[in-house]
Design a protein around this motif. Structure first.
Motif, PDB file in Angstrom:
ATOM      1  N   ILE A 232      31.696  25.669  -1.733  1.00  0.00           N
ATOM      2  CA  ILE A 232      30.368  25.803  -2.675  1.00  0.00           C
ATOM      3  C   ILE A 232      30.781  26.691  -3.567  1.00  0.00           C
ATOM      4  N   GLY A 233      31.441  25.771  -4.892  1.00  0.00           N
ATOM      5  CA  GLY A 233      31.057  27.395  -6.218  1.00  0.00           C
ATOM      6  C   GLY A 233      30.476  26.954  -6.612  1.00  0.00           C
ATOM      7  N   ALA A 234      30.094  28.466  -7.839  1.00  0.00           N
ATOM      8  CA  ALA A 234      29.194  28.288  -9.075  1.00  0.00           C
ATOM      9  C   ALA A 234      29.817  27.183  -9.977  1.00  0.00           C
ATOM     10  N   HIS A 235      30.932  27.375 -10.249  1.00  0.00           N
ATOM     11  CA  HIS A 235      31.107  26.885 -11.655  1.00  0.00           C
ATOM     12  C   HIS A 235      32.472  25.752 -11.479  1.00  0.00           C
TER      13      HIS A 235
ATOM     14  N   LEU B 225      32.176  21.556  -3.414  1.00  0.00           N
ATOM     15  CA  LEU B 225      30.832  21.003  -4.273  1.00  0.00           C
ATOM     16  C   LEU B 225      30.532  22.226  -5.495  1.00  0.00           C
ATOM     17  N   VAL B 226      30.367  21.363  -7.116  1.00  0.00           N
ATOM     18  CA  VAL B 226      30.398  22.652  -7.898  1.00  0.00           C
ATOM     19  C   VAL B 226      28.788  22.644  -8.474  1.00  0.00           C
TER      20      VAL B 226
ATOM     21  N   ASP C 292      31.045  21.883   9.371  1.00  0.00           N
ATOM     22  CA  ASP C 292      30.711  23.204  10.516  1.00  0.00           C
ATOM     23  C   ASP C 292      30.848  24.279  10.375  1.00  0.00           C
ATOM     24  N   LEU C 293      31.634  24.168   8.951  1.00  0.00           N
ATOM     25  CA  LEU C 293      32.011  26.036   8.326  1.00  0.00           C
ATOM     26  C   LEU C 293      31.637  25.839   7.164  1.00  0.00           C
ATOM     27  N   ILE C 294      31.204  26.657   6.333  1.00  0.00           N
ATOM     28  CA  ILE C 294      30.334  27.104   4.653  1.00  0.00           C
ATOM     29  C   ILE C 294      31.449  27.906   4.212  1.00  0.00           C
ATOM     30  N   LEU C 295      31.796  27.546   2.921  1.00  0.00           N
ATOM     31  CA  LEU C 295      32.270  28.744   2.103  1.00  0.00           C
ATOM     32  C   LEU C 295      32.346  28.818   0.898  1.00  0.00           C
ATOM     33  N   THR C 296      31.575  30.056   0.594  1.00  0.00           N
ATOM     34  CA  THR C 296      30.679  30.200  -0.883  1.00  0.00           C
ATOM     35  C   THR C 296      31.289  31.976  -0.986  1.00  0.00           C
ATOM     36  N   HIS C 297      30.748  32.002  -2.390  1.00  0.00           N
ATOM     37  CA  HIS C 297      31.032  33.292  -2.973  1.00  0.00           C
ATOM     38  C   HIS C 297      29.672  34.341  -2.718  1.00  0.00           C
TER      39      HIS C 297
ATOM     40  N   THR D  75      23.773  31.360  -6.674  1.00  0.00           N
ATOM     41  CA  THR D  75      24.697  30.638  -5.277  1.00  0.00           C
ATOM     42  C   THR D  75      25.066  31.012  -4.384  1.00  0.00           C
ATOM     43  N   SER D  76      25.298  32.536  -4.023  1.00  0.00           N
ATOM     44  CA  SER D  76      25.587  32.819  -2.336  1.00  0.00           C
ATOM     45  C   SER D  76      24.325  33.176  -1.865  1.00  0.00           C
TER      46      SER D  76
END
Length: 233
Positions: A6-9, A34-35, A100-105, A117-118
């Motif tokens: 998940i990224g903000a931009h 996901l943006v 199962d795994l989420i990556l974000t700011h 977003t984080s």
């Protein structure tokens, strides 16, 4: 695994964790990119509505490079808030990805949209399994493991885990090439070669862990998200 980034931009994910996502796809994971925002504020010459359309098309093309699923929330650029409407919108998207795994700011990143977003991701993913919080997509059991990816230029971020992206570097670069409007604007307006920028950080992270190119991460150390095994590729 189901991996949700998940990224903000538009272009945040490619720059900060694109190599890791490419490696996840290669090991057989289902990856969703996901943006959060429409990218409409990131230019001084292209009108906002036109720019949002361009950025959405480019972000979709970038996800297609590695065969990732693509989700566009379309929030207004520069106006991400961790409020109830945003939480419900994001929660529905998270449930749709069944991660199962989420990556974000990183929560302490430089940009207000990144920080919001984080926090929104942490909060929305915590309730993804609660059926009494209703969204169009049904509740998905559990609380996903959460990792924060690097900050831009690596400032204020000390990784606790690394992913060797040396053999995924070309895929990462090709993903970023799809963001032509942003690449050109950064070069013209800010005198930034974003490819050199991205490579410098990846080489430095690689130096820290003994490979040519790496991406750095830090786990959200909160119960019940921590697992007794490695989930990053």
């Amino acid at each position: 695994m189901n991996v949700l980034a998940i990224g903000a931009h538009p272009d945040d994910l490619e720059i900060l964790c694109g190599g890791t996502l490419a490696r996840c796809v290669r090991r057989g994971d289902r990856v969703t990119m996901l943006v959060m925002t429409d990218g409409s504020a990131g230019h001084a010459e292209i009108p906002a509505a036109e720019l949002a359309s361009i950025r959405q098309r480019e972000a979709g093309a970038a996800a297609a490079v590695i065969g990732a699923q693509f989700v566009w929330l379309g929030l207004r650029d520069e106006f991400v808030f961790n409020d109830e409407p945003t939480r419900l919108l994001l929660l529905n998207a998270i449930r749709g990805a069944q991660p199962d795994l989420i990556l974000t700011h990183n929560p302490e990143d430089y940009h207000p949209d990144h920080r919001a977003t984080s926090r929104a991701v942490f909060d929305a993913s915590f309730i993804m399994g609660l059926p009494n919080v209703r969204t169009e997509n049904p509740a998905h059991p559990g609380v996903a493991t959460l990792f924060y990816f690097d900050t831009l230029a690596g400032q204020g971020f000390l990784p606790t885990e690394y992913v060797d992206v040396t053999d995924a570097w070309e895929s990462k670069a090709e993903m970023l090439r799809q963001h032509a409007s942003q690449v050109d604007w950064l070069r013209y307006h800010d005198a930034i070669d974003i490819f050199a920028f991205m490579e410098t950080v990846a080489k430095f992270r690689g130096l820290q862990c003994g490979v040519a190119y790496a991406e750095g991460f830090r786990q959200a150390d909160a119960w019940p998200r921590v697992k007794p095994f490695r989930v990053l590729p």
